[in-house]
Design an enzyme around this catalytic site. Structure first.
Site: not given
Ligand code: SER
Length: 313
Positions: A8, A142, A12, A54, A36, A146
């Site tokens: 990743g 999500y 961000q 991944i 990307r 986690k």
């Protein structure tokens, strides 16, 4: 940590963590991996970059073996709001992806960092001073990912003595790469809008209080935890960490101290509002403070000043 794989790396956190690690450990010691095809030239010119999905465990194994990786900082993941629009893909990327990382780490004796989140909590969790060890019944895919990740990291440590470590991040604020698809994205978008148009339409209600952190603190937290003396780590995974806690209204007021004409209007997004309402207002991060000396440098005022200076540049 000698040779580190960052998954990743174009996201961000990754787009800021990768150069920071390259500065500390040398360009060739940090292998950036992302989905990307054409990431920023800054990232690819400075050191190795591998295109990686991944979900492809064989490709991950090849990278780890070829570069003799000893630490995997696993940041590849879908954020909360985008995960809700495609739960099946979110499971595959967020849960199967982490499982692949842990398996390859086990086979190659790598340390692993896993970022959990305030999203690991749910509507039954105590909202203020949310304890380190408490009720976790998230109602988003999500959040389920986690909690699963936190438990899997504990399991791999206990069962295979793998050096797994992790943090529960709050909403992260940064100016370099936008988050893309999170519930806390408003706290990033607002800055560009304030500088360009002196106006922002917020998708959360004015009094929705959430924990937040400025990216330089998040980068420091990862580095501090990964280099901490393992003997001091009682929890090891999923440390609550926070730096500030505010509402959209309070953030707008702080921005107005620098841009007096700034105006905020509201158009509530029901999906993201429901998610935000299920998350804590303020986490207790005393375990991180006691076990490895966590302390944030930026509060609301210093973060807003720094964000506005960089975005205006
Ligand atoms: N910032 C993340 C999100 O909003 C929470 O971890 O999805």
């Amino acid at each position: 940590m000698k040779t580190i794989l960052v998954t990743g790396a174009t996201g961000q956190i990754g787009s800021e963590l990768t150069p920071a690690l390259r500065q500390r450990y040398g360009n060739d010691s940090i292998i950036a991996a992302g989905h990307r095809k054409q990431p920023d030239a800054d990232l690819t010119n400075a050191g190795p970059y591998c295109r990686l999905n991944i979900e492809d465990i064989a490709a991950l194994a090849r990278i780890v073996e070829n570069y003799r990786i000893d630490t995997i900082i696993h940041l590849a993941s879908l954020l909360s709001a985008v995960a809700e629009t495609d739960p099946q893909r979110a499971w595959s990327v967020n849960i199967d992806g982490l499982f692949n990382v842990l398996e390859i780490a086990r086979q190659n004796a790598c340390s692993v960092f896993f970022p959990s989140s305030i999203g690991a909590f749910g509507p039954n969790t105590p909202t203020f001073d949310t304890p380190q060890d408490t009720i976790q019944r998230p109602n988003t895919l999500y959040g389920i990912g986690k909690v699963t990740g936190e438990l899997l990291c504990d399991y791999y440590h206990k069962r295979y003595n793998l050096d797994t470590r992790g943090l529960r991040f709050p909403g992260l604020i940064s100016y370099k790469t936008p988050p893309g698809g999170g519930t806390t994205d408003y706290a990033v978008e607002i800055f560009n809008a304030a500088v360009r148009w002196q106006h922002y339409t917020c998708y959360l209600k004015p009094d929705t209080q959430l924990d937040m952190m400025y990216m330089p603190d998040a980068i420091d937290a990862i580095w501090q935890l990964m280099t901490a003396d393992p003997k001091r780590l009682i929890h090891r995974n999923a440390y609550n960490v926070t730096a500030m806690s505010f509402t959209p209204e309070q953030l707008a007021a702080e921005i107005r101290r620098h841009i007096p004409d700034f105006k905020m209007s509201y158009k509530i997004d029901p999906l993201r509002q429901v998610i935000a309402d299920s998350w804590p207002r303020h986490m207790d991060d005393s375990a991180a403070r006691q076990e490895w000396g966590w302390q944030a440098r930026y509060d609301l005022a210093t973060m807003v000043k720094d964000m506005l200076e960089h975005i205006t540049e």
